[in-house]
Motif scaffolding. Structure first.
Motif, PDB file in Angstrom:
ATOM      1  N   MET A  51       0.755  -1.240  -0.203  1.00 16.57           N
ATOM      2  CA  MET A  51       0.079  -0.039   0.365  1.00 16.57           C
ATOM      3  C   MET A  51       1.072   1.259  -0.356  1.00 16.57           C
ATOM      4  SD  MET A  51      -2.873  -0.870   2.960  1.00 16.57           S
ATOM      5  CE  MET A  51      -2.113  -1.404   4.226  1.00 16.57           C
ATOM      6  N   VAL A  52       0.297   2.038  -0.302  1.00 12.62           N
ATOM      7  CA  VAL A  52       1.166   3.539  -0.475  1.00 12.62           C
ATOM      8  C   VAL A  52       0.456   5.145   0.562  1.00 12.62           C
ATOM      9  CG1 VAL A  52       1.957   5.649  -1.897  1.00 12.62           C
ATOM     10  CG2 VAL A  52       2.081   3.205  -2.439  1.00 12.62           C
ATOM     11  N   PHE A  53       1.221   5.069   1.596  1.00 14.12           N
ATOM     12  CA  PHE A  53       0.415   5.995   2.067  1.00 14.12           C
ATOM     13  C   PHE A  53       1.504   7.669   1.998  1.00 14.12           C
ATOM     14  CE2 PHE A  53      -1.225   2.790   4.174  1.00 14.12           C
ATOM     15  CZ  PHE A  53      -2.127   2.516   5.125  1.00 14.12           C
ATOM     16  N   VAL A  54       0.055   8.583   1.650  1.00 15.30           N
ATOM     17  CA  VAL A  54       1.277  10.385   1.666  1.00 15.30           C
ATOM     18  C   VAL A  54       0.636  11.283   2.749  1.00 15.30           C
ATOM     19  CG1 VAL A  54       1.270  11.947   0.209  1.00 15.30           C
ATOM     20  CG2 VAL A  54       0.759  10.039  -0.797  1.00 15.30           C
ATOM     21  N   ASP A  55       1.931  11.633   3.293  1.00 10.53           N
ATOM     22  CA  ASP A  55       1.424  12.538   4.950  1.00 10.53           C
ATOM     23  C   ASP A  55       0.802  14.015   4.202  1.00 10.53           C
ATOM     24  OD1 ASP A  55       1.468  14.010   6.685  1.00 10.53           O
ATOM     25  OD2 ASP A  55       3.512  13.288   7.211  1.00 10.53           O
ATOM     26  N   VAL A  56      -0.291  13.844   4.274  1.00  8.06           N
ATOM     27  CA  VAL A  56      -0.595  15.590   3.867  1.00  8.06           C
ATOM     28  C   VAL A  56      -1.144  15.953   5.203  1.00  8.06           C
ATOM     29  CG1 VAL A  56      -2.385  14.586   1.781  1.00  8.06           C
ATOM     30  CG2 VAL A  56      -3.067  14.675   4.011  1.00  8.06           C
ATOM     31  N   VAL A  57      -0.954  18.213   4.840  1.00  4.78           N
ATOM     32  CA  VAL A  57      -0.458  19.401   5.342  1.00  4.78           C
ATOM     33  C   VAL A  57      -1.511  19.754   5.343  1.00  4.78           C
ATOM     34  CG1 VAL A  57       0.846  20.779   6.615  1.00  4.78           C
ATOM     35  CG2 VAL A  57       2.045  18.784   5.919  1.00  4.78           C
ATOM     36  N   TYR A  58      -2.849  20.196   6.003  1.00  2.00           N
ATOM     37  CA  TYR A  58      -3.870  20.870   6.053  1.00  2.00           C
ATOM     38  C   TYR A  58      -4.114  22.094   7.100  1.00  2.00           C
ATOM     39  CZ  TYR A  58      -5.155  17.425   2.145  1.00  2.00           C
ATOM     40  OH  TYR A  58      -4.990  16.459   1.187  1.00  2.00           O
ATOM     41  N   ASN A  59      -3.173  22.524   8.082  1.00  4.04           N
ATOM     42  CA  ASN A  59      -3.567  23.025   8.969  1.00  4.04           C
ATOM     43  C   ASN A  59      -2.479  24.208   8.192  1.00  4.04           C
ATOM     44  OD1 ASN A  59      -0.266  22.292   9.658  1.00  4.04           O
ATOM     45  ND2 ASN A  59      -0.917  20.415  10.482  1.00  4.04           N
ATOM     46  N   HIS A  60      -1.958  24.532   7.375  1.00  2.00           N
ATOM     47  CA  HIS A  60      -0.912  25.558   7.174  1.00  2.00           C
ATOM     48  C   HIS A  60      -0.412  26.030   6.239  1.00  2.00           C
ATOM     49  CE1 HIS A  60       2.489  22.939   8.048  1.00  2.00           C
ATOM     50  NE2 HIS A  60       3.688  23.784   7.808  1.00  2.00           N
ATOM     51  N   PHE A  61      -0.164  26.110   5.136  1.00  2.00           N
ATOM     52  CA  PHE A  61       1.093  26.728   4.166  1.00  2.00           C
ATOM     53  C   PHE A  61       2.486  26.804   5.019  1.00  2.00           C
ATOM     54  CE2 PHE A  61      -3.369  27.387   2.342  1.00  2.00           C
ATOM     55  CZ  PHE A  61      -3.171  26.848   1.634  1.00  2.00           C
ATOM     56  N   GLY A  62       3.592  26.643   3.872  1.00  2.00           N
ATOM     57  CA  GLY A  62       4.768  26.848   4.064  1.00  2.00           C
ATOM     58  C   GLY A  62       5.285  28.788   4.213  1.00  2.00           C
ATOM     59  N   PRO A  63       5.962  29.057   4.176  1.00  5.00           N
ATOM     60  CA  PRO A  63       6.622  30.648   4.579  1.00  5.00           C
ATOM     61  C   PRO A  63       6.729  31.456   2.591  1.00  5.00           C
ATOM     62  CG  PRO A  63       8.575  29.421   4.984  1.00  5.00           C
ATOM     63  CD  PRO A  63       7.689  28.454   4.297  1.00  5.00           C
ATOM     64  N   ASP A  64       6.596  30.492   2.092  1.00  7.79           N
ATOM     65  CA  ASP A  64       7.548  31.199   0.896  1.00  7.79           C
ATOM     66  C   ASP A  64       7.024  30.762  -0.422  1.00  7.79           C
ATOM     67  OD1 ASP A  64       8.505  32.169  -0.940  1.00  7.79           O
ATOM     68  OD2 ASP A  64      10.884  30.741  -1.059  1.00  7.79           O
ATOM     69  N   GLY A  65       6.239  31.047  -1.155  1.00 10.47           N
ATOM     70  CA  GLY A  65       5.527  30.899  -2.321  1.00 10.47           C
ATOM     71  C   GLY A  65       3.598  30.707  -2.271  1.00 10.47           C
ATOM     72  N   ASN A  66       3.467  31.389  -1.023  1.00  6.35           N
ATOM     73  CA  ASN A  66       2.058  31.162  -0.661  1.00  6.35           C
ATOM     74  C   ASN A  66       1.832  32.202  -1.400  1.00  6.35           C
ATOM     75  OD1 ASN A  66      -0.554  30.934  -0.393  1.00  6.35           O
ATOM     76  ND2 ASN A  66      -0.472  30.822   1.829  1.00  6.35           N
ATOM     77  N   TYR A  67       0.428  32.938  -2.184  1.00 10.94           N
ATOM     78  CA  TYR A  67       0.116  34.193  -3.045  1.00 10.94           C
ATOM     79  C   TYR A  67      -1.431  34.064  -2.496  1.00 10.94           C
ATOM     80  CZ  TYR A  67       4.278  34.624  -5.420  1.00 10.94           C
ATOM     81  OH  TYR A  67       5.463  34.729  -6.246  1.00 10.94           O
ATOM     82  N   LEU A  68      -2.163  33.459  -1.869  1.00 15.58           N
ATOM     83  CA  LEU A  68      -3.178  33.799  -1.385  1.00 15.58           C
ATOM     84  C   LEU A  68      -3.823  34.305  -0.598  1.00 15.58           C
ATOM     85  CD1 LEU A  68      -3.933  29.237  -0.514  1.00 15.58           C
ATOM     86  CD2 LEU A  68      -5.437  31.154  -2.290  1.00 15.58           C
ATOM     87  N   GLY A  69      -2.720  34.910   0.506  1.00 16.88           N
ATOM     88  CA  GLY A  69      -3.296  36.031   0.875  1.00 16.88           C
ATOM     89  C   GLY A  69      -4.122  37.630   0.288  1.00 16.88           C
ATOM     90  N   GLN A  70      -2.926  37.319  -0.809  1.00 16.68           N
ATOM     91  CA  GLN A  70      -2.918  38.510  -2.534  1.00 16.68           C
ATOM     92  C   GLN A  70      -4.163  38.895  -2.321  1.00 16.68           C
ATOM     93  OE1 GLN A  70       0.420  40.041  -4.050  1.00 16.68           O
ATOM     94  NE2 GLN A  70       1.240  38.125  -2.871  1.00 16.68           N
ATOM     95  N   TYR A  71      -4.905  37.791  -2.353  1.00 13.33           N
ATOM     96  CA  TYR A  71      -6.201  37.490  -3.475  1.00 13.33           C
ATOM     97  C   TYR A  71      -7.648  36.910  -2.889  1.00 13.33           C
ATOM     98  CZ  TYR A  71      -4.589  33.524  -5.626  1.00 13.33           C
ATOM     99  OH  TYR A  71      -3.875  32.165  -5.411  1.00 13.33           O
ATOM    100  N   ALA A  72      -7.544  35.416  -1.867  1.00 14.25           N
ATOM    101  CA  ALA A  72      -7.980  35.121  -1.168  1.00 14.25           C
ATOM    102  C   ALA A  72      -8.396  35.449   0.405  1.00 14.25           C
ATOM    103  CB  ALA A  72      -8.202  34.068  -1.904  1.00 14.25           C
ATOM    104  N   GLY A  73      -8.198  36.373   0.772  1.00 17.61           N
ATOM    105  CA  GLY A  73      -7.606  36.809   2.257  1.00 17.61           C
ATOM    106  C   GLY A  73      -8.419  35.672   3.472  1.00 17.61           C
ATOM    107  N   ASP A  74     -10.023  35.710   2.824  1.00 19.39           N
ATOM    108  CA  ASP A  74     -11.206  35.002   3.709  1.00 19.39           C
ATOM    109  C   ASP A  74     -10.571  33.604   3.918  1.00 19.39           C
ATOM    110  OD1 ASP A  74     -12.100  37.514   3.260  1.00 19.39           O
ATOM    111  OD2 ASP A  74     -13.897  36.860   1.858  1.00 19.39           O
ATOM    112  N   PHE A  75      -9.292  33.164   2.940  1.00 24.02           N
ATOM    113  CA  PHE A  75      -8.959  31.990   3.372  1.00 24.02           C
ATOM    114  C   PHE A  75      -7.743  31.058   4.420  1.00 24.02           C
ATOM    115  CE2 PHE A  75      -6.793  27.487   2.193  1.00 24.02           C
ATOM    116  CZ  PHE A  75      -7.453  27.369   1.534  1.00 24.02           C
ATOM    117  N   PHE A  76      -7.922  33.042   5.111  1.00 28.28           N
ATOM    118  CA  PHE A  76      -7.225  32.471   6.490  1.00 28.28           C
ATOM    119  C   PHE A  76      -7.987  34.169   7.277  1.00 28.28           C
ATOM    120  CE2 PHE A  76      -4.107  32.744   2.645  1.00 28.28           C
ATOM    121  CZ  PHE A  76      -3.185  31.159   3.330  1.00 28.28           C
ATOM    122  N   ARG A  77      -8.336  33.437   8.509  1.00 29.64           N
ATOM    123  CA  ARG A  77      -8.766  33.780   9.877  1.00 29.64           C
ATOM    124  C   ARG A  77      -7.684  34.937  10.488  1.00 29.64           C
ATOM    125  NH1 ARG A  77     -12.369  30.018  13.878  1.00 29.64           N
ATOM    126  NH2 ARG A  77     -12.894  32.539  13.802  1.00 29.64           N
TER     127      ARG A  77
END
Length: 578
Positions: free
Chosen positions: A189-215
């Motif tokens: 079998m193959v499992f993948v570790d997924v990270v849904y609690n945060h984004f890394g500090p470099d390369g995430n642009y969501l806050g510049q056009y989808a501020g509602d993504f964050f609290r």
């Protein structure tokens, strides 16, 4: 069963066209900018969505252009050949010619997990070459540390910013599919570790056009919390999980640090939608990492949780370490280990060193609801210099604890290299830009300054290439006399597990456990067919006596004989049904 509808990202059809969808509620306009620099305006829809369909076949590179001046990658990009700031690439998830089309997975009871970092193995193709040896050893599932695109070519994966794009430094999406295909051909079998609690500090642009993504009103150790109250945000991560299940045919997901996700109903919805997306004949296993020890979630679509409690108390007993989070397990450690073997979690509402209550009652859960380990990426790599357990513990004690790990009814997890007694460090590594890399280095140095063992010691600089190189498994030692002896030890234990424990694991339950002496416990379980498993473990320095049940037959022992449990020994017995 219908294939679950997914919206985020770029979806090519069979006629050379692609539908592009972006949630950008803060944008006034959005265009698709193709590799030929042409710009194609997207249509603004309801609730912040922008969509368009263009003649752009698989293989087309593109950016989204926000308000005419900000080019950004697709947050649901399926491939980032040019790293996190480069263009996204249209990928056809149905083009790969799968070989293992009859694969339906394996039951959870058969699981023996083996955690690997793909980058330290040399990428997807090189990792595939390691699989036959793992299958021969008795491993039944590989667990890949996070794969989402991260900045640079060296990272644990928890700094990922584009979770739909398997990191390009490891190879192409189809090379990842080939790795999974090869695993399935070998019965892995193959499992993948997924990270849904945060984004890394470099390369995430969501806050510049989808501020509602964050609290802004809730913060985590990584910054503003992700706002899982919003439908579009929930669907973004559920779409990602569906991608792994449907497009990559993975068999399980390990959800990282879900205690940092405030909306518990998001987790239960995730589980419901994932299980609903596959036929009943297919096995899918959802596993949590959760400091909250929330036992109820393990009856709501999640089959197991990483048992950090079990690791922490065993690590303390093996090494004597008692600082940091080990402080919560140093007092009455033997009693805590007995509770772990009897009830799963050690902390079930008790107060920790922080003065807060942690956990909920777990004794009603089956032993297989807990993933037990002696080593993993966290418990090795988050040490100051990344020492393996073998360099910290006595070999005899480590082998005795390993027998407990591999023959108890809990689900075992091994960390790459553990099986040949590796002493090669696994350290925290990155390849950030210089400014961020220096900040991470200083943060690591500060993190360990209060630990007496590391006071004044230089911590390996995460951004140095040598830190990554040092962390590559020492496969050459696998073929030494010492490496072969450890492999034979693991092979024997795994063979015993598959012959005697796995067929009886369904329906098993803990019966009782007791303290035999300092660092010594005995535990018993009733297996699914009525037989009873008895394990007596002595990690202490004094010889003890532990009477064996009259009708029990020896299954395995290390340094133990009859009723005698010498220092650093273990005895495993199987008693027939009454």
């Amino acid at each position: 069963m219908q294939e679950a509808k997914r919206r985020h990202g770029a979806w090519p059809d069979d006629n050379g066209h692609t539908q592009f969808s972006l949630w950008a509620p803060d944008a006034k306009s959005v265009a698709v900018q193709l590799q030929d620099q042409t710009q194609h305006e997207m249509t603004a829809g309801e609730n912040g969505w922008f969509t368009t369909t263009l003649p752009a076949p698989a293989g087309t590179d593109y950016h989204y252009l926000i308000d005419g001046h900000l080019p950004v990658p697709d947050p649901a990009s399926r491939w980032q050949a040019g790293d996190v700031h480069g263009p996204s690439r249209v990928i056809d998830p149905k083009s790969y010619p799968w070989r293992s089309n009859d694969w339906q997975g394996r039951p959870w009871q058969e699981t023996v997990l083996y955690e690997v970092h793909v980058g330290t193995l040399g990428g997807y193709a090189a990792a595939a070459d390691k699989l036959p040896a793992l299958a021969e050893l008795g491993i039944t599932a590989i667990e890949l540390m996070p794969l989402g695109e991260f900045p640079g070519g060296r990272n644990w994966g928890y700094d990922g910013v584009l979770p739909f794009a398997p990191d390009s430094s490891y190879g192409t999406p189809d090379q990842l599919r080939s790795l999974i295909d090869r695993a399935h051909e070998l019965g892995l079998m193959v499992f993948v570790d997924v990270v849904y609690n945060h984004f890394g500090p470099d390369g995430n642009y969501l806050g510049q056009y989808a501020g509602d993504f964050f609290r802004e009103d809730v913060h985590t150790p990584w910054g503003p919390a992700i706002d899982f109250r919003r439908r579009q945000v929930r669907d973004y991560f559920i779409d990602n999980a569906l991608m792994w299940v449907q497009d990559y045919r993975i068999d399980g997901l390990r959800f990282d640090a879900v205690h940092a996700i405030g909306e518990r109903d998001f987790l239960t919805e995730m589980a419901e939608r994932l299980h609903a997306s596959i036929p009943s004949s297919r096995h899918l296993h959802l596993v949590l990492e959760n400091e909250h020890n929330d036992a109820e979630l393990l009856q709501q679509g999640f089959i197991a949780q990483w048992n950090d409690d079990g690791h922490n108390v065993l690590h303390h007993l093996l090494t004597g370490e008692h600082e940091g989070y080990y402080a919560d397990f140093a007092d009455d450690a033997t009693g805590k280990l007995a509770r772990c073997l009897r009830e799963g979690f050690i902390y079930q509402g008790e107060t920790t060193r922080h003065g807060t209550a942690r956990g909920s009652s777990s004794g009603h859960l089956p032993p297989s609801a807990f993933v037990l380990f002696l080593q993993n990426h966290d418990q090795v790599g988050n040490r100051a210099v990344g020492e393996r357990l073998r360099t910290l513990a006595d070999d005899d004690a480590l082998k005795s604890a390993t027998a407990l790990l591999l023959l108890s009814p809990m689900i075992p997890l091994l960390f790459m290299g553990e099986e040949w007694g590796s002493e090669q460090p696994f350290q925290f590594f990155t390849s950030h830009n210089d400014e961020l890399g220096e900040a991470v280095r200083k943060g690591r140095q500060k993190e360990f300054k209060d630990f007496s063992k590391f006071s004044g010691q230089a911590i390996p600089a995460p951004n140095d290439a040598s830190t990554f190189e040092t962390s590559m498994p020492d496969y050459h030692n696998r073929n030494t006399a010492d490496g072969k002896a450890w492999l034979a030890f693991y092979r024997e234990l795994l063979s015993l597990r598959h012959r005697h424990i796995v067929p009886r694991l369904q329906g098993s339950k803990a019966l009782h456990s007791e303290v035999l002496g300092e660092a010594a416990v005995a535990a018993s379980w009733q297996l699914g067919d009525g037989q009873r498993l008895h394990i007596a473990l002595n990690l202490g320095s004094e010889e003890l006596t532990a009477a064996a049940p009259a009708r029990a037959q020896p299954l395995f022992s290390y340094r133990a004989s009859g009723d005698q449990l010498p220092a650093r020994s273990v005895r495993v017995l199987l008693e027939g049904a009454a």
